[in-house]
Structures are given as C-alpha cells and as structure tokens.
Scaffold this motif. Structure first.
Motif, PDB file in Angstrom:
ATOM      1  N   UNK A 106      54.776  49.900  27.694  1.00 20.80           N
ATOM      2  CA  UNK A 106      54.150  48.648  27.271  1.00 20.80           C
ATOM      3  C   UNK A 106      53.705  48.708  25.818  1.00 20.80           C
ATOM      4  N   UNK A 107      53.511  47.531  25.244  1.00 21.86           N
ATOM      5  CA  UNK A 107      52.887  47.386  23.932  1.00 21.86           C
ATOM      6  C   UNK A 107      51.424  47.010  24.133  1.00 21.86           C
ATOM      7  N   UNK A 108      50.569  47.268  23.132  1.00 22.81           N
ATOM      8  CA  UNK A 108      49.157  46.889  23.256  1.00 22.81           C
ATOM      9  C   UNK A 108      49.004  45.414  23.618  1.00 22.81           C
ATOM     10  N   UNK A 109      48.161  45.146  24.601  1.00 27.58           N
ATOM     11  CA  UNK A 109      47.944  43.775  25.055  1.00 27.58           C
ATOM     12  C   UNK A 109      48.825  43.360  26.204  1.00 27.58           C
ATOM     13  N   UNK A 110      49.903  44.125  26.471  1.00 25.04           N
ATOM     14  CA  UNK A 110      50.738  43.838  27.636  1.00 25.04           C
ATOM     15  C   UNK A 110      49.949  44.095  28.912  1.00 25.04           C
ATOM     16  N   UNK A 111      50.461  43.588  30.016  1.00 23.25           N
ATOM     17  CA  UNK A 111      49.797  43.779  31.296  1.00 23.25           C
ATOM     18  C   UNK A 111      50.706  44.400  32.330  1.00 23.25           C
ATOM     19  N   UNK A 112      50.082  44.936  33.380  1.00 23.03           N
ATOM     20  CA  UNK A 112      50.832  45.414  34.535  1.00 23.03           C
ATOM     21  C   UNK A 112      50.202  44.820  35.787  1.00 23.03           C
ATOM     22  N   UNK A 113      51.043  44.361  36.694  1.00 20.25           N
ATOM     23  CA  UNK A 113      50.577  43.827  37.968  1.00 20.25           C
ATOM     24  C   UNK A 113      50.088  44.966  38.845  1.00 20.25           C
ATOM     25  N   UNK A 114      48.970  44.746  39.534  1.00 25.58           N
ATOM     26  CA  UNK A 114      48.481  45.749  40.478  1.00 25.58           C
ATOM     27  C   UNK A 114      47.660  45.053  41.557  1.00 25.58           C
ATOM     28  N   UNK A 115      47.995  45.276  42.830  1.00 25.09           N
ATOM     29  CA  UNK A 115      47.210  44.668  43.915  1.00 25.09           C
ATOM     30  C   UNK A 115      45.778  45.193  43.902  1.00 25.09           C
ATOM     31  N   UNK A 116      44.823  44.281  44.059  1.00 28.07           N
ATOM     32  CA  UNK A 116      43.405  44.641  44.065  1.00 28.07           C
ATOM     33  C   UNK A 116      42.817  44.371  45.447  1.00 28.07           C
ATOM     34  N   UNK A 117      42.046  45.320  46.007  1.00 30.94           N
ATOM     35  CA  UNK A 117      41.453  46.493  45.361  1.00 30.94           C
ATOM     36  C   UNK A 117      42.462  47.605  45.088  1.00 30.94           C
ATOM     37  N   UNK A 118      42.086  48.476  44.137  1.00 27.78           N
ATOM     38  CA  UNK A 118      42.907  49.629  43.786  1.00 27.78           C
ATOM     39  C   UNK A 118      42.018  50.670  43.119  1.00 27.78           C
TER      40      UNK A 118
END
Length: 472
Positions: free
Chosen positions: A130-142
């Motif tokens: 990733x580049x700074x500011x990019x995001x990653x999906x993650x199910x919450x809670x985690x």
C-alpha cells in the motif's frame, strides 16, 4: 441488520480507525507487567487473562529443548545469514506447512521469508502493498494490534467491515462474516475516496475464536479477485483448534484465483507456546513483493541459533504428532471448558468457538449503560480487583459489552479468575450508576465515538449459539 450486505446503524458514517487509535491491549499489559500475579511472591497482583499466550505446554518444550540435538554450536549460526532466513530453516518450514496446513502442493522454500514475529510481517507487507493513506478491509472485531503495525512504516489505515451479534435469517451465528458485508463496506469507503488495496482475514479468528468454512473462504477470495485486492491470511492460530471443526488453510485450496495477490502468515508464538521466541513466517508467490519485503526484513531478522532450534522442533515429527500437538489440544479443550463453565456460573455466556486461545464473552447485562464509556468503566473495575481481561473496544467491536478472556493458562489461575470476577460483579451490581469512566481507564483511552459506530442493545436472536446459563 441484514445478513447480506447492510452494515450496523451508524457504521456508514464511521471513518477508519487510524494508527493513533487507543492501544488498550498495550495499556492493559503495561499495568500487568508493573504488578504481575505470583502465587508465592505477589498473590494480590494482577491476574492476566488479557494477553493471548499459550502457557499450557512449557513442560513439553522444556523436555524437548534439553535433548542433545538442541546443543548445537556452529560458527555459521553466529554470522550474517540470508535475510529471508537460513536455507535449512526455510526448507523445514516449507515441509512442515505443506503437511500441517494440508497444502495443495509442496511449498517452495524460496517463497518464504522469516522475520522476528508476525507483527514484523504485518508492518513490512502492508508497507509494500500500500501507499500512505491507502486502506485495507478487515472484519471488526479483530486483533487491535494490527492497526499500529500497519501504520508504523507506511501510514496504512484499516477500513472496517462491522459484524453484529444480531442473527438474521441469512446468518447462522453471531458476528458472521458474509461477502455482502465486505461488498457494502468496500463501496462505502470507495465513495469516501479511500483507495482500498487489501483484505485481511484472521483464521482462526481473533477474538471471536471461530473458523471460516472452506466455502466462505473461497467466496472471500473471489470477492478480492473481483476488485483486484491483495489478501493477507493471518493463520497464526492454525494448529490451535481444540474441537472437531475442520480448519481450512488458504494453502490447502486447490486453485487460487489470484496466487500473486494471496499472502499467508504464520508463526511459533501461539501454536507452539513460544511468544517470546519472536519468529513469524510470510509465504508469498509474488517475487516482486517478496523482494521488496526482504529489503525491510533486514531490520527484523531472527538469530541463527534460534532458527536452528526451531528447525529441530519442526523436524521431529514423532514428537509433534504423538506428544506435543495431541497434548496441547487436550489441555486447550480442558481449560476452555473450565473457563466457559465458570463464566456460565456467574451468568456470562460466550460465543461458540473452535480455535484460538480465548473466548468472546458477553458482559452486556453488567454494563451500567450500553456505551463504550460503561464498558471501560467495567474494565477498570476489573483491573481494580486485579483481573486483566480485554474489552471489546480494544478489538474495534461495534457493540459495547463484549470482552475477550484467554484460557490457555493453568487451571488454578482460571478458577482464581472466576473467583475475582464473581466477587467484582457482585459488588459492582450494588454500586450506583456512574456517568464517567474511572480515572485510569479514562487516562489510558478516551473512547472514540466516531470510530465505534452506533452500538446495538439487541442481544443475538439465535441463543443456541451461546451457552445456556442460569444466573443466580
């Protein structure tokens, strides 16, 4: 909330939780380190059921470590080695994972990079992807510690896929992940202008303790392929499955849709009860990513003697198959039953779980109000009674009142935990309702309402998924 694709009320407006999000797990551990329980030296110290460590099999490790094949000193182990890890160690890891992850085909040692823990793997891999500011999906809670690791080098931010305890007609159990929820969350954050580059899945899950069925795993991979997302599979609890549920590793799938974008993580901390040994493993077929990760791995290398010792562990299949793993599984199930039954006796149900070292427990009826402030107040009261468990806020749960309790400890400490818990809850129920969190919790972490979503006060409808209890 529908099981297909909608998110809990308020979730759409919730911005991603950035690297500065509250570090409750670290804060709780720091308090424990300053005042640790010891039956002889400090019996009134903090009892730690908050840190996910397996303390059940040190006797087995101690015996194996004292055998002659461990006493091996060669000059090359004390010199610079391949940044990816010594060739012999990577070969043993490849053979081990091929067998124990039931890999579809033999793993290639050249696709393995060894680092000083999975935290290092998260930090380096996310920076490369990733580049700074990019995001990653993650199910919450985690596991909340992921946030600081992915933020450390590259300024990468999580974008949550909120899961709910409420069960609908389209779901089989509380906190169930569906591709519809992944889709809904992705579209929300794309609309907000956040470039999402990856999907992180933890299997077995931390903190829920459930295991992704093979079909759901395939559907998640198909979703990622559709949007050209990298997939980071964290399988650090792969061999900490203590019932008859079938665990499916991503390595076991016959045909990956996007093998160049699928990255596997595992380590020795949980399955071998060696959290202090600090060794994590990355397996990726992507040459360019592996090459870039290796440039950062120079800061996260493992000592040569440690790599030799762990090679000996992996090589001894007779000991693994007939001593360590069956004993570990048996002990995990025994202490899990003790904790679940003890929690039931004090009126606390838990989510049905099959893997990991912990249970996800429902304390909602003990909150003075259905807010994260009330959750932190309860957490602080438990700390005041010298009991450390982990609040749902530490895992970015969208509903206040859920706590993770680690059971991979001695039975006497589990019983002591229940005693302290029962005493505290009895006295806490008699206290007047407080409007503010107590001082330590408030100082450690002011809850971020904008990153929590609107909590639901509705208990899961499918009570069969929670242990039936009698409250007395």
């Amino acid at each position: 909330m529908s099981g297909g694709g909608s998110l809990p009320a308020g979730a759409a407006a919730a911005p991603p939780a950035r690297g500065g999000a509250p570090g409750l797990l670290d804060a709780g551990f720091a308090l424990y380190v300053a005042d640790p329980f010891d039956r002889e030296l400090n019996p009134q110290g903090i009892l730690n059921l908050g840190t996910s460590e397996n303390k059940l099999c040190f006797d087995l490790l101690e015996e194996r470590l004292t055998r002659p094949d461990m006493n091996y000193l060669e000059s090359h182990l004390f010199q610079y080695s391949d940044t990816q890890g010594t060739r012999s160690f990577r070969e043993e890891i490849a053979k081990f994972l091929t067998d124990y992850a039931r890999a579809a085909k033999a793993l290639n040692p050249e696709h393995i990079t060894v680092m000083n823990g999975c935290c290092a793997v998260f930090a380096t891999l996310s920076t490369v992807l990733c580049d700074p500011g990019d995001g990653y999906l993650i199910p919450a809670p985690y596991y909340g510690g992921i946030n600081s690791k992915t933020w450390l080098y590259g300024g990468i931010q999580p974008v949550h896929v909120p899961l709910s305890s409420e069960v609908t007609d389209e779901e089989g159990h509380p906190f169930q992940l569906t591709v519809g929820k992944l889709e809904a969350a992705l579209q929300i954050f794309l609309f907000q202008g956040i470039r999402v580059r990856a999907l992180i899945l933890i299997n077995p899950h931390n903190p829920l303790g459930d295991i992704y069925p093979a079909q759901l795993l395939k559907e998640c991979l198909e979703f990622a392929h559709r949007y050209e997302l990298h997939v980071i599979m964290d399988e650090i609890y792969m061999l900490s499955v203590y019932d008859d549920t079938t665990f499916t590793s991503v390595l076991s799938l016959d045909c990956l849709l996007d093998p160049e974008r699928t990255h596997f993580m595992w380590g020795f901390s949980k399955d071998f009860g060696m959290s202090g040994i600090r060794v994590g493993v990355l397996y990726t077929r992507n040459h360019e990513i592996r090459k870039a990760v290796t440039q950062l791995a120079v800061f996260h290398s493992c000592p040569g003697p440690v790599q030799h010792v762990l090679s000996q562990f992996l090589r001894d299949r007779d000991w693994l198959d007939n001593v360590f793993f069956p004993t570990n599984k048996k002990r995990l199930k025994e202490v899990q039953n003790v904790l679940v039954d003890g929690l039931a006796d004090v009126g606390i149900p838990v989510l049905k779980s099959s893997g990991g070292l912990y249970v996800w427990a429902d304390f909602r009826k003990f909150l003075k109000s259905q807010t994260f402030e009330a959750e932190l107040e309860l957490w602080q009261k438990l700390l005041d009674k010298k009991l450390l468990i982990s609040p749902g806020k530490a895992f970015y749960c969208y509903e206040p009142g859920w706590f993770r309790l680690v059971f991979s400890n001695s039975v006497d400490k589990i019983y002591l935990c229940i005693q302290r818990l029962e005493k505290m809850l009895h006295s806490y129920a008699a206290e007047p309702v407080a409007n503010n969190t107590s001082s330590t919790a408030d100082a450690l972490c002011n809850p971020e309402k904008d990153s929590s979503g609107k909590p639901s006060n509705t208990r899961g409808k499918d009570v069969s998924q929670l242990k039936n209890i009698l409250v007395y």
